[in-house]
Design a protein around this motif. Structure first.
Motif, mmCIF file in Angstrom:
data_model
loop_
_atom_site.group_PDB
_atom_site.id
_atom_site.type_symbol
_atom_site.label_atom_id
_atom_site.label_comp_id
_atom_site.label_asym_id
_atom_site.label_seq_id
_atom_site.Cartn_x
_atom_site.Cartn_y
_atom_site.Cartn_z
ATOM 1 N N ILE A 184 13.027 -8.526 5.606
ATOM 2 C CA ILE A 184 13.098 -8.316 4.155
ATOM 3 C C ILE A 184 12.103 -7.237 3.725
ATOM 4 N N VAL A 185 10.854 -7.350 4.205
ATOM 5 C CA VAL A 185 9.818 -6.384 3.824
ATOM 6 C C VAL A 185 10.139 -5.015 4.406
ATOM 7 N N ARG A 186 10.617 -4.976 5.638
ATOM 8 C CA ARG A 186 10.966 -3.692 6.261
ATOM 9 C C ARG A 186 12.013 -2.960 5.427
ATOM 10 N N ALA A 187 13.045 -3.678 4.991
ATOM 11 C CA ALA A 187 14.094 -3.045 4.188
ATOM 12 C C ALA A 187 13.531 -2.484 2.886
ATOM 13 N N GLU A 188 12.591 -3.206 2.270
ATOM 14 C CA GLU A 188 11.985 -2.722 1.030
ATOM 15 C C GLU A 188 11.131 -1.484 1.288
ATOM 16 N N VAL A 189 10.378 -1.496 2.393
ATOM 17 C CA VAL A 189 9.514 -0.354 2.721
ATOM 18 C C VAL A 189 10.360 0.886 2.991
ATOM 19 N N LEU A 190 11.464 0.730 3.697
ATOM 20 C CA LEU A 190 12.349 1.868 3.968
ATOM 21 C C LEU A 190 12.862 2.493 2.665
ATOM 22 N N ALA A 191 13.098 1.644 1.663
ATOM 23 C CA ALA A 191 13.580 2.157 0.381
ATOM 24 C C ALA A 191 12.470 2.777 -0.452
ATOM 25 N N LEU A 192 11.213 2.361 -0.199
ATOM 26 C CA LEU A 192 10.105 2.804 -1.035
ATOM 27 C C LEU A 192 9.302 3.971 -0.463
ATOM 28 N N ARG A 193 9.334 4.157 0.859
ATOM 29 C CA ARG A 193 8.392 5.103 1.457
ATOM 30 C C ARG A 193 8.626 6.551 1.041
ATOM 31 N N ASN A 194 9.822 6.861 0.557
ATOM 32 C CA ASN A 194 10.095 8.219 0.067
ATOM 33 C C ASN A 194 10.103 8.296 -1.457
ATOM 34 N N ALA A 195 9.668 7.216 -2.105
ATOM 35 C CA ALA A 195 9.619 7.209 -3.563
ATOM 36 C C ALA A 195 8.557 8.182 -4.067
ATOM 37 N N THR A 196 8.722 8.626 -5.295
ATOM 38 C CA THR A 196 7.819 9.633 -5.866
ATOM 39 C C THR A 196 6.379 9.150 -5.913
ATOM 40 N N PHE A 197 6.173 7.890 -6.339
ATOM 41 C CA PHE A 197 4.796 7.399 -6.475
ATOM 42 C C PHE A 197 4.113 7.264 -5.114
ATOM 43 N N VAL A 198 4.892 6.981 -4.055
ATOM 44 C CA VAL A 198 4.310 6.898 -2.713
ATOM 45 C C VAL A 198 3.937 8.300 -2.219
ATOM 46 N N ARG A 199 4.811 9.248 -2.424
ATOM 47 C CA ARG A 199 4.511 10.627 -2.030
ATOM 48 C C ARG A 199 3.288 11.154 -2.780
ATOM 49 N N ALA A 200 3.174 10.797 -4.054
ATOM 50 C CA ALA A 200 2.015 11.232 -4.841
ATOM 51 C C ALA A 200 0.727 10.611 -4.300
ATOM 52 N N ALA A 201 0.798 9.337 -3.889
ATOM 53 C CA ALA A 201 -0.377 8.666 -3.338
ATOM 54 C C ALA A 201 -0.809 9.321 -2.029
ATOM 55 N N VAL A 202 0.165 9.692 -1.181
ATOM 56 C CA VAL A 202 -0.149 10.369 0.080
ATOM 57 C C VAL A 202 -0.725 11.758 -0.190
ATOM 58 N N ALA A 203 -0.124 12.481 -1.129
ATOM 59 C CA ALA A 203 -0.593 13.832 -1.457
ATOM 60 C C ALA A 203 -1.993 13.813 -2.054
ATOM 61 N N ALA A 204 -2.345 12.709 -2.726
ATOM 62 C CA ALA A 204 -3.679 12.604 -3.318
ATOM 63 C C ALA A 204 -4.760 12.318 -2.282
ATOM 64 N N GLY A 205 -4.357 12.142 -1.029
ATOM 65 C CA GLY A 205 -5.328 11.933 0.040
ATOM 66 C C GLY A 205 -5.675 10.484 0.321
ATOM 67 N N ASN A 206 -4.885 9.543 -0.178
ATOM 68 C CA ASN A 206 -5.149 8.125 0.099
ATOM 69 C C ASN A 206 -4.928 7.836 1.584
ATOM 70 N N PRO A 207 -5.816 7.066 2.194
ATOM 71 C CA PRO A 207 -5.582 6.694 3.595
ATOM 72 C C PRO A 207 -4.339 5.831 3.721
ATOM 73 N N GLU A 208 -3.808 5.784 4.924
ATOM 74 C CA GLU A 208 -2.545 5.077 5.159
ATOM 75 C C GLU A 208 -2.625 3.614 4.760
ATOM 76 N N TRP A 209 -3.724 2.956 5.103
ATOM 77 C CA TRP A 209 -3.856 1.532 4.793
ATOM 78 C C TRP A 209 -3.830 1.284 3.285
ATOM 79 N N ARG A 210 -4.407 2.217 2.510
ATOM 80 C CA ARG A 210 -4.412 2.052 1.062
ATOM 81 C C ARG A 210 -3.015 2.265 0.477
ATOM 82 N N VAL A 211 -2.302 3.239 1.008
ATOM 83 C CA VAL A 211 -0.924 3.471 0.547
ATOM 84 C C VAL A 211 -0.080 2.227 0.785
ATOM 85 N N LEU A 212 -0.241 1.620 1.976
ATOM 86 C CA LEU A 212 0.548 0.441 2.318
ATOM 87 C C LEU A 212 0.169 -0.768 1.463
#
Length: 286
Positions: free
Chosen positions: A161-189
């Motif tokens: 269930i969680v995997r399916a949600e993550v697959l749908a969310l990992r390319n979302a705009t707010f996730v990309r913005a968090a990665v671009a802002a320099g957040n470490p991977e653990w914080r993004v997750l």
């Protein structure tokens, strides 16, 4: 209870009567489990050798006695403790094991995702009750073993269930913005993805806790799980089944009704949570 809190409770009940009814049933059994020592008229394992198989309404035995002369009402009340004692920790194990696996598989993708999925598929390929029966029989019939087996066997559902949600969310705009802002991977997750990916798992938790209660009762009924004289509903039904033919129906009936009621309450709560956490329903306010 403050007016604001009361308004929220009433509003939740109006949005999902199913959740309200199910949660109310759970609260009744939780109350019985918490105050069993006070509510139960007699100790659950106290035997009355001269009062075996008394029908309901006989003297002090409101629901009668079993083949050992133990008060059925007291044992049904204390049985709620065993039900919650298995459902709550088993549900916690399902979530603690399954959710991180789903996060990692969905976020990493590639061979990590494939390996985890194949392992989960192997676990889910076997009939659950047969696998649980075999593992408990091999590891021992202790209360802790039943909890661990039930919890680990159902964790793949949460992972998927969680995997399916993550697959749908990992390319979302707010996730990309968090990665671009320099957040470490653990914080993004943990900060950006997990709160949004966990909604489906939250709604699934009461349903899987109901499954845990059913499985533990089934194991006890076939003589593998918690055993008599412990006041566990499955064990009580097993003990009472032999008396049904001779007319002593109450020994198995009342723990069976308690089991059905709690499982129904958990299932209704899960269904209601699905409605309450559905983004479309929340957006329309229905």
């Amino acid at each position: 209870m403050s007016t604001t809190t009361l308004d929220r409770v009433i509003g939740t009940a109006r949005r999902s009567p199913t959740f309200a009814v199910g949660f109310g049933v759970i609260m009744v059994f939780a109350f019985l489990a918490a105050f069993a020592d006070v509510i139960a008229p007699l100790p659950p394992t106290l035997s009355h050798p001269y009062d075996t198989l008394r029908p309901p309404g006989t003297g002090a035995f409101i629901l009668g006695t079993d083949g050992n002369g133990m008060d059925v009402l007291s044992r049904v009340i204390h049985g709620a403790r065993y039900a919650f004692g298995i459902a709550l920790p088993a549900g916690a194990i399902m979530a603690v094991v399954g959710i991180p696996l789903g996060l990692i598989a969905g976020w990493r993708g590639g061979w990590v995702d494939e390996v985890l999925l194949r392992v989960l598929d192997v676990l889910r390929a076997f009939p659950t009750i047969i696998l649980a029966l075999a593992i408990v029989a091999a590891t021992g019939q202790g209360f802790l073993n039943v909890i661990l087996v039930v919890g680990f066997l159902d964790s793949p559902i949460f992972a998927r269930i969680v995997r399916a949600e993550v697959l749908a969310l990992r390319n979302a705009t707010f996730v990309r913005a968090a990665v671009a802002a320099g957040n470490p991977e653990w914080r993004v997750l943990l900060v950006h993805i997990l709160p949004n990916a966990i909604l489906g798992a939250t709604a699934q938790l009461p349903l899987r806790m109901a499954w845990a209660v059913r499985i533990s009762a089934t194991l006890a009924f076939i003589g593998i799980g918690v055993q008599a004289p412990a006041p566990e509903w499955g064990a009580m039904i097993r003990q009472g089944a032999e008396y049904v033919i001779s007319g002593e129906w109450w020994v198995a009936l009342f723990p069976g009704l308690a089991l059905i009621a709690l499982v129904l309450g958990l299932n209704l709560t899960g269904d209601g949570l699905s409605d309450l956490l559905d983004p479309k329903r929340r957006a329309t306010g229905k």
